[in-house]
Design a protein around this motif. Structure first.
Motif, PDB file in Angstrom:
ATOM      1  N   ILE A   1      14.128 -85.800  21.364  1.00  0.00           N
ATOM      2  CA  ILE A   1      15.087 -84.797  21.841  1.00  0.00           C
ATOM      3  C   ILE A   1      15.477 -83.832  20.717  1.00  0.00           C
ATOM      4  O   ILE A   1      15.807 -82.673  20.973  1.00  0.00           O
ATOM      5  CB  ILE A   1      16.328 -85.480  22.474  1.00  0.00           C
ATOM      6  CG1 ILE A   1      16.904 -84.565  23.575  1.00  0.00           C
ATOM      7  CG2 ILE A   1      17.377 -85.843  21.444  1.00  0.00           C
ATOM      8  CD1 ILE A   1      17.807 -85.274  24.544  1.00  0.00           C
ATOM      9  N   SER A   2      15.378 -84.293  19.487  1.00  0.00           N
ATOM     10  CA  SER A   2      15.644 -83.407  18.339  1.00  0.00           C
ATOM     11  C   SER A   2      14.604 -82.298  18.266  1.00  0.00           C
ATOM     12  O   SER A   2      14.920 -81.156  17.895  1.00  0.00           O
ATOM     13  CB  SER A   2      15.662 -84.202  17.037  1.00  0.00           C
ATOM     14  OG  SER A   2      16.740 -85.114  17.021  1.00  0.00           O
ATOM     15  N   LYS A   3      13.360 -82.622  18.610  1.00  0.00           N
ATOM     16  CA  LYS A   3      12.315 -81.586  18.654  1.00  0.00           C
ATOM     17  C   LYS A   3      12.667 -80.539  19.717  1.00  0.00           C
ATOM     18  O   LYS A   3      12.452 -79.337  19.518  1.00  0.00           O
ATOM     19  CB  LYS A   3      10.963 -82.223  18.980  1.00  0.00           C
ATOM     20  CG  LYS A   3      10.384 -83.048  17.841  1.00  0.00           C
ATOM     21  CD  LYS A   3       9.034 -83.661  18.238  1.00  0.00           C
ATOM     22  CE  LYS A   3       8.451 -84.500  17.114  1.00  0.00           C
ATOM     23  NZ  LYS A   3       7.157 -85.137  17.522  1.00  0.00           N
ATOM     24  N   GLY A   4      13.207 -81.005  20.843  1.00  0.00           N
ATOM     25  CA  GLY A   4      13.632 -80.077  21.882  1.00  0.00           C
ATOM     26  C   GLY A   4      14.748 -79.173  21.408  1.00  0.00           C
ATOM     27  O   GLY A   4      14.763 -77.971  21.702  1.00  0.00           O
TER      28      GLY A   4
ATOM     29  N   PHE B   1      22.876 -79.533  27.153  1.00  0.00           N
ATOM     30  CA  PHE B   1      22.602 -80.882  27.652  1.00  0.00           C
ATOM     31  C   PHE B   1      21.719 -81.687  26.702  1.00  0.00           C
ATOM     32  O   PHE B   1      21.752 -82.918  26.715  1.00  0.00           O
ATOM     33  CB  PHE B   1      21.988 -80.838  29.057  1.00  0.00           C
ATOM     34  CG  PHE B   1      20.604 -80.260  29.129  1.00  0.00           C
ATOM     35  CD1 PHE B   1      19.496 -81.063  28.940  1.00  0.00           C
ATOM     36  CD2 PHE B   1      20.418 -78.915  29.413  1.00  0.00           C
ATOM     37  CE1 PHE B   1      18.216 -80.542  29.010  1.00  0.00           C
ATOM     38  CE2 PHE B   1      19.144 -78.386  29.498  1.00  0.00           C
ATOM     39  CZ  PHE B   1      18.036 -79.194  29.292  1.00  0.00           C
ATOM     40  N   LEU B   2      20.946 -81.000  25.859  1.00  0.00           N
ATOM     41  CA  LEU B   2      20.141 -81.730  24.875  1.00  0.00           C
ATOM     42  C   LEU B   2      21.050 -82.376  23.833  1.00  0.00           C
ATOM     43  O   LEU B   2      20.842 -83.537  23.446  1.00  0.00           O
ATOM     44  CB  LEU B   2      19.138 -80.788  24.209  1.00  0.00           C
ATOM     45  CG  LEU B   2      18.014 -80.243  25.104  1.00  0.00           C
ATOM     46  CD1 LEU B   2      17.128 -79.275  24.327  1.00  0.00           C
ATOM     47  CD2 LEU B   2      17.171 -81.366  25.695  1.00  0.00           C
ATOM     48  N   TYR B   3      22.064 -81.634  23.372  1.00  0.00           N
ATOM     49  CA  TYR B   3      23.027 -82.205  22.421  1.00  0.00           C
ATOM     50  C   TYR B   3      23.810 -83.346  23.072  1.00  0.00           C
ATOM     51  O   TYR B   3      24.074 -84.368  22.434  1.00  0.00           O
ATOM     52  CB  TYR B   3      24.003 -81.123  21.930  1.00  0.00           C
ATOM     53  CG  TYR B   3      23.373 -80.068  21.071  1.00  0.00           C
ATOM     54  CD1 TYR B   3      23.180 -80.279  19.701  1.00  0.00           C
ATOM     55  CD2 TYR B   3      22.974 -78.846  21.618  1.00  0.00           C
ATOM     56  CE1 TYR B   3      22.606 -79.289  18.904  1.00  0.00           C
ATOM     57  CE2 TYR B   3      22.397 -77.870  20.828  1.00  0.00           C
ATOM     58  CZ  TYR B   3      22.210 -78.092  19.475  1.00  0.00           C
ATOM     59  OH  TYR B   3      21.635 -77.125  18.697  1.00  0.00           O
ATOM     60  N   TYR B   4      24.181 -83.150  24.329  1.00  0.00           N
ATOM     61  CA  TYR B   4      24.935 -84.196  25.039  1.00  0.00           C
ATOM     62  C   TYR B   4      24.154 -85.508  25.045  1.00  0.00           C
ATOM     63  O   TYR B   4      24.685 -86.572  24.702  1.00  0.00           O
ATOM     64  CB  TYR B   4      25.232 -83.748  26.470  1.00  0.00           C
ATOM     65  CG  TYR B   4      26.012 -84.756  27.287  1.00  0.00           C
ATOM     66  CD1 TYR B   4      27.388 -84.687  27.369  1.00  0.00           C
ATOM     67  CD2 TYR B   4      25.364 -85.790  27.965  1.00  0.00           C
ATOM     68  CE1 TYR B   4      28.111 -85.615  28.102  1.00  0.00           C
ATOM     69  CE2 TYR B   4      26.068 -86.725  28.700  1.00  0.00           C
ATOM     70  CZ  TYR B   4      27.449 -86.632  28.764  1.00  0.00           C
ATOM     71  OH  TYR B   4      28.155 -87.565  29.484  1.00  0.00           O
ATOM     72  N   ASN B   5      22.894 -85.416  25.440  1.00  0.00           N
ATOM     73  CA  ASN B   5      22.090 -86.633  25.530  1.00  0.00           C
ATOM     74  C   ASN B   5      21.783 -87.221  24.162  1.00  0.00           C
ATOM     75  O   ASN B   5      21.786 -88.448  23.998  1.00  0.00           O
ATOM     76  CB  ASN B   5      20.799 -86.347  26.309  1.00  0.00           C
ATOM     77  CG  ASN B   5      21.034 -86.283  27.802  1.00  0.00           C
ATOM     78  OD1 ASN B   5      21.057 -87.297  28.477  1.00  0.00           O
ATOM     79  ND2 ASN B   5      21.242 -85.079  28.318  1.00  0.00           N
ATOM     80  N   ARG B   6      21.543 -86.367  23.177  1.00  0.00           N
ATOM     81  CA  ARG B   6      21.315 -86.912  21.838  1.00  0.00           C
ATOM     82  C   ARG B   6      22.577 -87.587  21.318  1.00  0.00           C
ATOM     83  O   ARG B   6      22.512 -88.632  20.658  1.00  0.00           O
ATOM     84  CB  ARG B   6      20.844 -85.835  20.861  1.00  0.00           C
ATOM     85  CG  ARG B   6      20.367 -86.424  19.522  1.00  0.00           C
ATOM     86  CD  ARG B   6      19.750 -85.399  18.609  1.00  0.00           C
ATOM     87  NE  ARG B   6      20.728 -84.453  18.092  1.00  0.00           N
ATOM     88  CZ  ARG B   6      20.462 -83.532  17.174  1.00  0.00           C
ATOM     89  NH1 ARG B   6      19.229 -83.426  16.684  1.00  0.00           N
ATOM     90  NH2 ARG B   6      21.388 -82.698  16.761  1.00  0.00           N
ATOM     91  N   GLY B   7      23.737 -87.008  21.657  1.00  0.00           N
ATOM     92  CA  GLY B   7      25.003 -87.633  21.279  1.00  0.00           C
ATOM     93  C   GLY B   7      25.136 -89.025  21.881  1.00  0.00           C
ATOM     94  O   GLY B   7      25.585 -89.970  21.221  1.00  0.00           O
ATOM     95  N   CYS B   8      24.719 -89.158  23.143  1.00  0.00           N
ATOM     96  CA  CYS B   8      24.747 -90.473  23.797  1.00  0.00           C
ATOM     97  C   CYS B   8      23.807 -91.452  23.101  1.00  0.00           C
ATOM     98  O   CYS B   8      24.145 -92.626  22.905  1.00  0.00           O
ATOM     99  CB  CYS B   8      24.357 -90.344  25.263  1.00  0.00           C
ATOM    100  SG  CYS B   8      25.573 -89.452  26.280  1.00  0.00           S
ATOM    101  N   PHE B   9      22.625 -90.952  22.724  1.00  0.00           N
ATOM    102  CA  PHE B   9      21.661 -91.819  22.037  1.00  0.00           C
ATOM    103  C   PHE B   9      22.229 -92.287  20.692  1.00  0.00           C
ATOM    104  O   PHE B   9      22.133 -93.458  20.333  1.00  0.00           O
ATOM    105  CB  PHE B   9      20.333 -91.102  21.814  1.00  0.00           C
ATOM    106  CG  PHE B   9      19.630 -90.668  23.072  1.00  0.00           C
ATOM    107  CD1 PHE B   9      19.905 -91.253  24.296  1.00  0.00           C
ATOM    108  CD2 PHE B   9      18.678 -89.660  23.036  1.00  0.00           C
ATOM    109  CE1 PHE B   9      19.254 -90.855  25.460  1.00  0.00           C
ATOM    110  CE2 PHE B   9      18.010 -89.252  24.180  1.00  0.00           C
ATOM    111  CZ  PHE B   9      18.302 -89.842  25.396  1.00  0.00           C
ATOM    112  N   TYR B  10      22.794 -91.331  19.948  1.00  0.00           N
ATOM    113  CA  TYR B  10      23.385 -91.679  18.641  1.00  0.00           C
ATOM    114  C   TYR B  10      24.495 -92.717  18.814  1.00  0.00           C
ATOM    115  O   TYR B  10      24.593 -93.676  18.044  1.00  0.00           O
ATOM    116  CB  TYR B  10      23.960 -90.432  17.958  1.00  0.00           C
ATOM    117  CG  TYR B  10      22.971 -89.657  17.123  1.00  0.00           C
ATOM    118  CD1 TYR B  10      22.205 -90.293  16.148  1.00  0.00           C
ATOM    119  CD2 TYR B  10      22.838 -88.271  17.262  1.00  0.00           C
ATOM    120  CE1 TYR B  10      21.314 -89.573  15.359  1.00  0.00           C
ATOM    121  CE2 TYR B  10      21.939 -87.552  16.480  1.00  0.00           C
ATOM    122  CZ  TYR B  10      21.180 -88.208  15.531  1.00  0.00           C
ATOM    123  OH  TYR B  10      20.300 -87.492  14.754  1.00  0.00           O
ATOM    124  N   ASN B  11      25.317 -92.512  19.831  1.00  0.00           N
ATOM    125  CA  ASN B  11      26.424 -93.447  20.063  1.00  0.00           C
ATOM    126  C   ASN B  11      25.901 -94.851  20.381  1.00  0.00           C
ATOM    127  O   ASN B  11      26.430 -95.850  19.881  1.00  0.00           O
ATOM    128  CB  ASN B  11      27.310 -92.938  21.199  1.00  0.00           C
ATOM    129  CG  ASN B  11      28.598 -93.733  21.322  1.00  0.00           C
ATOM    130  OD1 ASN B  11      29.323 -93.917  20.338  1.00  0.00           O
ATOM    131  ND2 ASN B  11      28.897 -94.207  22.518  1.00  0.00           N
TER     132      ASN B  11
END
Length: 310
Positions: free
Chosen positions: A233-236, A245-255
């Protein structure tokens, strides 16, 4: 008649050069010549140009003129349908597509766009039949196969969806959207490795389509491979940094990985891009721990307060 023809020639010349304003000037000049208001092809060109310019009411007037001149001219009804389609008056558009088809039962494009109008108003059975007719008339219609596959996927008729998507890829093997749709259906069929491959191929063809990165990252997350999900998702995000929404989902992954600081940074960023993400964050059970973080809660409360003031 010479004036009429000369003006039409000039109009077509300027249209070919994409000088729309001058093209319309000479089309209207031709229309004002003797016989111009009876020239069906000229009126059709004017109507189509008005439609292209977004002047839909004027386009509709000209299509009506064509129908008045020749009630059996299917292009007049088709043009009216397109105008209503562009206005998102899909039921009205269907009426005119049907009239065009009554006159010409093999009117491929009328069936195609009628299918889209049916789909837009939730009449999927009718949309399916219309797309099937398009394919009957031209089995190599890429978009008819792809759109039909999308309807089947939405109805969870995934084997039928995959069949149509595969047919679209026989026509356009490197189309990123067809490859993306293939990934969606293969994932639903639990053919995970094939789905990953389809998504990666889609990225190879178009590395700026953000949903491909998201869907592929979600697969990795479901496999408990959070590091790979974050990498994907970071590549995206590098390609589409404006997509909240990419930041939102990456935030969820990080959490989920326990990287709270990185999670908060991403969630702040997604809120900066699109404030309504706050309501999703508040409801997201996976992010409940972050609402106990004083700094993050204060940030969200400050945004809420600012919204209320406005």
């Amino acid at each position: 008649m010479n004036q009429l023809q000369n003006n039409k020639i000039l109009a077509k010349k300027f249209y070919a050069e994409r000088n729309i304003t001058k093209a319309m000037y000479f089309y209207l000049k031709a229309y004002s010549c003797e016989g111009g208001n009876k020239d069906k092809e000229l009126i059709l060109d004017i109507a189509l140009l008005y439609d292209e310019m977004g002047q839909l009411e004027k386009a509709k007037e000209k299509f009506k003129e064509i129908i008045t001149l020749d009630p059996l001219e299917e292009r007049g009804y088709y043009g009216m349908a397109i105008v209503y389609d562009n206005r998102r008056q899909f039921s009205k558009a269907v009426e005119f597509y049907k009239k065009a088809i009554e006159i010409n039962p093999n009117y491929n494009r009328a069936y195609f766009f009628m299918a889209g109008a049916y789909d837009a108003i939730g009449k999927q059975d009718e949309a399916i039949e219309a797309y099937k007719k398009v394919i009957e008339l031209n089995e190599h219609d890429f978009w008819a196969h792809l759109n039909l596959g999308a309807i089947y996927e939405e109805r969870n008729e995934n084997q039928l969806a995959l069949k149509e998507i595969e047919k679209s890829l026989e026509i356009e093997p490197y189309d990123y959207l067809a490859l993306f749709n293939k990934g969606v259906v293969l994932k639903k069929l639990n053919r995970i490795e094939e789905a990953k491959k389809a998504y990666l191929q889609s990225i190879d063809e178009n590395d700026e389509y953000s949903y491909t990165y998201l869907n592929l990252a979600v697969i990795y997350k479901e496999e408990d491979n959070l590091k790979m999900a974050i990498k994907t998702i970071s590549k995206g995000i590098l390609k589409r940094p404006e997509e909240g929404f990419l930041y939102y989902n990456r935030g969820c992954f990080y959490n989920s990985l326990g990287c709270v600081i990185e999670a908060i940074e991403d969630l702040k960023k997604c809120i900066e891009i699109y404030t309504p993400f706050i309501k999703y964050i508040r409801k997201d059970k996976e992010l409940r721990n972050l609402m106990n973080n004083g700094e993050f809660k204060a940030f969200i409360d400050s945004i809420d307060s600012h919204e209320e003031e406005e």
